[in-house]
Write a protein that holds these residues in place. Structure first.
Motif, mmCIF file in Angstrom:
data_model
loop_
_atom_site.group_PDB
_atom_site.id
_atom_site.type_symbol
_atom_site.label_atom_id
_atom_site.label_comp_id
_atom_site.label_asym_id
_atom_site.label_seq_id
_atom_site.Cartn_x
_atom_site.Cartn_y
_atom_site.Cartn_z
ATOM 1 N N UNK A 19 -10.405 -1.082 -0.538
ATOM 2 C CA UNK A 19 -9.088 -1.072 0.097
ATOM 3 C C UNK A 19 -8.234 -2.255 -0.360
ATOM 4 N N UNK A 20 -8.870 -3.349 -0.799
ATOM 5 C CA UNK A 20 -8.118 -4.487 -1.353
ATOM 6 C C UNK A 20 -7.363 -4.025 -2.596
ATOM 7 N N UNK A 21 -8.071 -3.311 -3.464
ATOM 8 C CA UNK A 21 -7.444 -2.761 -4.670
ATOM 9 C C UNK A 21 -6.348 -1.774 -4.301
ATOM 10 N N UNK A 22 -6.625 -0.923 -3.307
ATOM 11 C CA UNK A 22 -5.681 0.125 -2.917
ATOM 12 C C UNK A 22 -4.390 -0.466 -2.366
ATOM 13 N N UNK A 23 -4.512 -1.430 -1.443
ATOM 14 C CA UNK A 23 -3.322 -2.025 -0.835
ATOM 15 C C UNK A 23 -2.565 -2.865 -1.854
ATOM 16 N N UNK A 24 -3.308 -3.638 -2.671
ATOM 17 C CA UNK A 24 -2.667 -4.455 -3.689
ATOM 18 C C UNK A 24 -1.895 -3.624 -4.691
ATOM 19 N N UNK A 25 -2.339 -2.386 -4.902
ATOM 20 C CA UNK A 25 -1.685 -1.482 -5.849
ATOM 21 C C UNK A 25 -0.289 -1.070 -5.391
ATOM 22 N N UNK A 26 -0.037 -1.213 -4.066
ATOM 23 C CA UNK A 26 1.267 -0.831 -3.529
ATOM 24 C C UNK A 26 2.354 -1.844 -3.892
ATOM 25 N N UNK A 27 1.940 -3.038 -4.342
ATOM 26 C CA UNK A 27 2.909 -4.077 -4.701
ATOM 27 C C UNK A 27 3.446 -3.773 -6.095
ATOM 28 N N UNK A 28 4.743 -3.511 -6.238
ATOM 29 C CA UNK A 28 5.279 -3.064 -7.533
ATOM 30 C C UNK A 28 5.244 -4.119 -8.632
ATOM 31 N N UNK A 29 5.458 -5.391 -8.267
ATOM 32 C CA UNK A 29 5.511 -6.431 -9.293
ATOM 33 C C UNK A 29 4.844 -7.713 -8.772
ATOM 34 N N UNK A 30 3.890 -8.214 -9.530
ATOM 35 C CA UNK A 30 3.184 -9.431 -9.143
ATOM 36 C C UNK A 30 3.821 -10.646 -9.815
ATOM 37 N N UNK A 31 3.886 -11.748 -9.070
ATOM 38 C CA UNK A 31 4.343 -13.026 -9.620
ATOM 39 C C UNK A 31 3.616 -14.145 -8.887
ATOM 40 N N UNK A 32 3.966 -15.385 -9.168
ATOM 41 C CA UNK A 32 3.274 -16.533 -8.572
ATOM 42 C C UNK A 32 3.417 -16.531 -7.058
ATOM 43 N N UNK A 33 4.615 -16.216 -6.562
ATOM 44 C CA UNK A 33 4.870 -16.212 -5.119
ATOM 45 C C UNK A 33 3.998 -15.162 -4.412
ATOM 46 N N UNK A 34 3.894 -13.979 -5.012
ATOM 47 C CA UNK A 34 3.081 -12.903 -4.434
ATOM 48 C C UNK A 34 1.605 -13.302 -4.425
ATOM 49 N N UNK A 35 1.150 -13.883 -5.519
ATOM 50 C CA UNK A 35 -0.253 -14.293 -5.621
ATOM 51 C C UNK A 35 -0.581 -15.388 -4.603
ATOM 52 N N UNK A 36 0.352 -16.339 -4.404
ATOM 53 C CA UNK A 36 0.142 -17.398 -3.403
ATOM 54 C C UNK A 36 0.089 -16.811 -1.998
ATOM 55 N N UNK A 37 0.929 -15.817 -1.724
ATOM 56 C CA UNK A 37 0.920 -15.159 -0.413
ATOM 57 C C UNK A 37 -0.433 -14.498 -0.159
ATOM 58 N N UNK A 38 -0.995 -13.864 -1.204
ATOM 59 C CA UNK A 38 -2.320 -13.245 -1.080
ATOM 60 C C UNK A 38 -3.385 -14.303 -0.772
ATOM 61 N N UNK A 39 -3.343 -15.422 -1.483
ATOM 62 C CA UNK A 39 -4.327 -16.487 -1.268
ATOM 63 C C UNK A 39 -4.214 -17.067 0.142
ATOM 64 N N UNK A 40 -2.982 -17.237 0.629
ATOM 65 C CA UNK A 40 -2.775 -17.767 1.983
ATOM 66 C C UNK A 40 -3.334 -16.796 3.020
ATOM 67 N N UNK B 22 5.846 -9.364 -0.307
ATOM 68 C CA UNK B 22 5.161 -10.540 0.247
ATOM 69 C C UNK B 22 4.276 -10.145 1.427
ATOM 70 N N UNK B 23 4.791 -9.254 2.274
ATOM 71 C CA UNK B 23 4.013 -8.802 3.444
ATOM 72 C C UNK B 23 2.762 -8.060 2.989
ATOM 73 N N UNK B 24 2.916 -7.186 2.004
ATOM 74 C CA UNK B 24 1.766 -6.463 1.469
ATOM 75 C C UNK B 24 0.745 -7.426 0.868
ATOM 76 N N UNK B 25 1.232 -8.473 0.196
ATOM 77 C CA UNK B 25 0.326 -9.454 -0.408
ATOM 78 C C UNK B 25 -0.463 -10.204 0.656
ATOM 79 N N UNK B 26 0.217 -10.622 1.733
ATOM 80 C CA UNK B 26 -0.472 -11.337 2.822
ATOM 81 C C UNK B 26 -1.509 -10.435 3.479
#
Length: 312
Positions: A114-135, A229-233
């Protein structure tokens, strides 16, 4: 848009999947809602519950109010949840007591996919999105690693426990029952249910309703204004919760709640360090089964969507 009987039946089946997850402590029904593609509609529907529904009922009648509420969706979803909770509760308890490694392995694979599935909904990844996921992952990991707090019997504390626990229940990755254990309120609530202490249950219920309606509005606003960002968190929340459902555990602290022993604190260990029969081969098979079940559902949902678009 009017939905067909088949659409409502699909929502009921998804509700059954959510109910199956909710009866397993440590697994969030919110995760299943996300996997099955109804999470945003669920949040939007809950956040739409307000006093304007009463005005609509008075001025336009019950049918108009029911449509404004998205009543068919709520009815179909909660019918599925209740069917699953009442039919699977004993089965889930039996499996958790007699085959804990196997059932946790299945859920671990399911949540991992489900991590892969939900992450797939994010159209474009960048540093801000990746930091939101880590947080999100760090917060969830910290929460599921916390030791339980001391019990507090005040009604104000019970009220806030209900509000916080229900928020956790609609967040993917975090179990509401586990939050009650952390807050030291699990024993009080289960005893209140057993003793029919309606005053305590009423305070808890009011807190849960207020928390659910308030938090759902915040989530809806976040999805509208900061969707990626919400999807990443939330993806991070799911990833951080994996520690809680790791199959091989060393129990550090338990407490008896009536005739039920509840684990308060435990530590994840590797299979070869597990104190008992690790059942490694069967565990891996079930992890893969859970993982590929999500992939299969995703492929099925994609084909259904393509067929629907082709028909239109």
């Amino acid at each position: 848009m009017q939905k067909s009987f088949k659409d409502h039946l699909s929502v009921t089946l998804k509700g059954m999947a959510m109910g199956a997850a909710d009866v397993v402590p440590g697994v969030s029904g919110g995760t299943i809602a996300f996997i099955t593609g109804i999470y945003e509609e669920l949040i939007s529907t809950i956040s739409g519950v307000n006093f304007s529904l009463i005005t609509t009922w008075k001025e336009k009648g019950f049918k108009a109010m029911w449509q404004q509420l998205n009543g068919p969706f709520i009815l179909a979803l909660f019918t599925g949840i209740l069917i699953s909770v009442f039919s699977l509760m004993r089965i889930a308890n039996y499996l958790l007591e007699n085959h804990p490694i196997l059932i946790w392995s299945f859920f671990f694979g399911l949540v991992l996919a489900s991590i892969w599935y939900v992450g797939k909904q994010i159209p474009r990844w960048n540093v801000k999105i990746f930091l939101a996921l880590l947080i999100g992952a760090a917060v969830a990991f910290y929460i599921v690693s916390l030791p339980p707090m001391a019990a507090n019997d005040s009604y104000l504390y019970i009220f806030f426990s209900g509000a916080i626990a229900i928020c956790a229940m609609i967040l993917p990755g975090i179990s509401g029952a586990f939050i009650l254990v952390l807050l030291g309120a699990y024993k009080r609530i289960t005893e209140a249910a057993h003793d029919f202490d309606f005053q305590t249950l009423g305070v808890f219920g009011i807190g849960a309703i207020i928390g659910l309606l308030s938090f759902s509005k915040i989530l809806k606003w976040l999805f509208v204004h900061y969707s990626s960002l919400t999807l990443a968190v939330l993806t991070g929340f799911i990833a951080g919760s994996l520690n809680k459902i790791w199959p091989w555990k060393h129990v550090l602290q338990t407490e008896m709640y009536g005739d039920k022993e509840v684990v308060l604190q435990e530590a994840s260990v590797l299979p070869w360090n597990f104190d008992g029969q690790p059942q490694t081969l069967y565990a891996i098979i079930l992890m893969l089964a859970g993982f590929f079940l999500i992939l299969g559902l995703e492929i099925f949902a994609s084909k259904s969507s393509e067929n629907a678009n082709a028909t239109n």
